[in-house]
Design an enzyme around this catalytic site. Sequence first.
Site, PDB file in Angstrom:
ATOM      1  N   HIS A 108       0.854  -1.196   0.000  1.00 38.88           N
ATOM      2  CA  HIS A 108       0.000   0.000   0.000  1.00 38.88           C
ATOM      3  C   HIS A 108       0.881   1.233   0.000  1.00 38.88           C
ATOM      4  O   HIS A 108       1.845   1.323   0.752  1.00 38.88           O
ATOM      5  CB  HIS A 108      -0.902   0.032   1.236  1.00 38.88           C
ATOM      6  CG  HIS A 108      -1.711   1.297   1.323  1.00 38.88           C
ATOM      7  ND1 HIS A 108      -2.839   1.520   0.564  1.00 38.88           N
ATOM      8  CD2 HIS A 108      -1.524   2.432   2.057  1.00 38.88           C
ATOM      9  CE1 HIS A 108      -3.323   2.718   0.828  1.00 38.88           C
ATOM     10  NE2 HIS A 108      -2.545   3.295   1.725  1.00 38.88           N
ATOM     11  N   ASP A 110     -15.286   2.465   7.464  1.00 37.09           N
ATOM     12  CA  ASP A 110     -14.186   3.382   7.143  1.00 37.09           C
ATOM     13  C   ASP A 110     -14.645   4.450   6.163  1.00 37.09           C
ATOM     14  O   ASP A 110     -14.318   5.628   6.313  1.00 37.09           O
ATOM     15  CB  ASP A 110     -13.003   2.599   6.564  1.00 37.09           C
ATOM     16  CG  ASP A 110     -11.926   3.526   6.034  1.00 37.09           C
ATOM     17  OD1 ASP A 110     -11.394   4.317   6.831  1.00 37.09           O
ATOM     18  OD2 ASP A 110     -11.638   3.496   4.829  1.00 37.09           O
ATOM     19  N   ARG A 149     -14.935  12.716   8.659  1.00 35.61           N
ATOM     20  CA  ARG A 149     -13.687  13.377   9.055  1.00 35.61           C
ATOM     21  C   ARG A 149     -13.327  14.489   8.095  1.00 35.61           C
ATOM     22  O   ARG A 149     -12.778  15.526   8.483  1.00 35.61           O
ATOM     23  CB  ARG A 149     -12.553  12.346   9.115  1.00 35.61           C
ATOM     24  CG  ARG A 149     -12.631  11.390  10.303  1.00 35.61           C
ATOM     25  CD  ARG A 149     -11.721  10.186  10.100  1.00 35.61           C
ATOM     26  NE  ARG A 149     -10.364  10.595   9.783  1.00 35.61           N
ATOM     27  CZ  ARG A 149      -9.522   9.885   9.035  1.00 35.61           C
ATOM     28  NH1 ARG A 149      -9.909   8.733   8.516  1.00 35.61           N
ATOM     29  NH2 ARG A 149      -8.302  10.313   8.808  1.00 35.61           N
ATOM     30  N   SER A 183      -7.740   3.461   9.267  1.00 36.92           N
ATOM     31  CA  SER A 183      -8.421   3.520   7.970  1.00 36.92           C
ATOM     32  C   SER A 183      -7.663   2.699   6.928  1.00 36.92           C
ATOM     33  O   SER A 183      -8.234   1.838   6.249  1.00 36.92           O
ATOM     34  CB  SER A 183      -8.534   4.975   7.505  1.00 36.92           C
ATOM     35  OG  SER A 183      -9.022   5.056   6.186  1.00 36.92           O
ATOM     36  N   LYS A 185      -8.672  -1.622   5.467  1.00 37.72           N
ATOM     37  CA  LYS A 185      -8.884  -2.057   4.084  1.00 37.72           C
ATOM     38  C   LYS A 185      -7.884  -3.135   3.688  1.00 37.72           C
ATOM     39  O   LYS A 185      -8.222  -4.079   2.972  1.00 37.72           O
ATOM     40  CB  LYS A 185      -8.807  -0.855   3.146  1.00 37.72           C
ATOM     41  CG  LYS A 185      -9.965   0.132   3.316  1.00 37.72           C
ATOM     42  CD  LYS A 185      -9.988   1.167   2.231  1.00 37.72           C
ATOM     43  CE  LYS A 185      -8.916   2.212   2.403  1.00 37.72           C
ATOM     44  NZ  LYS A 185      -9.195   3.167   3.484  1.00 37.72           N
TER      45      LYS A 185
END
Length: 434
Positions: A82, A161, A168, A183, A187
Amino acid sequence: MRMVDLIEKKRDGLALSKEEIEWFISGYTNGEIPDYQISAIAMAIFFQDMTAEERADLTMAMVHSGETIDLSSIDGIKVDKHSTGGVGDKTTIALAPLVAALGVPVAKMSGRGLGHTGGTLDKLEAIPGFSIELDNNAFTAQVNKHKVAVVGQTSNLAPADKLLYSLRDVTATVNSIPLIASSVMSKKIASGADAIVLDVKVGSGAFMKDVEQAKELAEAMVEIGNKLGRRTMAIISDMNQPLGQSVGNALEVKEAIEVLKGKGPKDLHELCLTLGSYMVYLAQKAPSIQEARVQLQEVIDNGQALETLKAFIEAQGGDPRVVDEPEQMLGAKYQIEVASSKSGYVHAIEAHLIGNAAMKLGAGRETKEDQIDLSVGVVLQKKIGDHVNEGEALVTLHCSKEQVDEVKNLILRAYQLNADPVQEQTLIYETIEK
């Protein structure tokens, strides 16, 4: 249990229990707890932080708010990567087949972009015929056969999320380490990976602007991953200038292909080898990170990585000829050079302005409804440390129209030149392990 009591507890700096966190995440996902109370607890978390246990519990509560992907039918240790995002970050397109060429299963779910360029899915769709839609059986079968598949994220992956993030965004609580870390990790964990490698970007083109802030986020995500039974590592990499030379969907695919031919830009090549080394090591396909790096360079040199890329493209309906004939992808109608107005050394490049320039050309989306032009973008001819003569090209614009004065002005604003030489940017600042 009452939401007001949980808000008060966190406001006063006390830790929430696993049951309390699961209760309010479930209640919010089901529509039983109103936005204003979740906004209040998000703000309390923003100011009071969370313990390591709370962060892990929040992550898992969001994982369990929707469906999770079962990759158990795929042989081997599944490793995911990621990136926190940046300008010109086409790493996955080269990295996934590179790692897969060593037998490491890469079962990746990616997203579309909102901002300066498309996401990984948009970039892959610049390959004629490429499909990002596979059902679960086809997805796992492809990974077992070719060791790599990249598809779109399911809409019901960590829905809590998505709800929390949108809240947010309008309550000034985006920039919170525990909320960002949970968050991202929710995922990744819901996607079924056994091990996770994180690329945390820092600099003018990244969400994190300084190294210490990026390190704090990286450490938080690594700690969450390891606490939840996923071997997790992170690097902190530079985003004070675009990665590689190309910013734009088809242009970035072409550059990723060049990496697997051993001809790509030095920074992109190095980042792929670094991230790939950690992925191969975590998958237990090499006894050390150093040995993993040697093996990765070997499959670039002997052409195996390129063959894996071709098989990956063909398996998902794409035209594998693009690997040897990049002109099979769409090209922009015009190529326009933006020349420097003075001589000097490139001291800085405001990456976000380059990203905005690419978006203005049509390479990205300002809203979710915008259509991307996959052919357009920006190719940097000069990067930090390079010398430029007056009148020499800084970038080449690939565009669908000739009138691009606004984009040219963004480019000229992005480049900062100085008479004195400057060292190249540091690419990788730090590695974060358990």
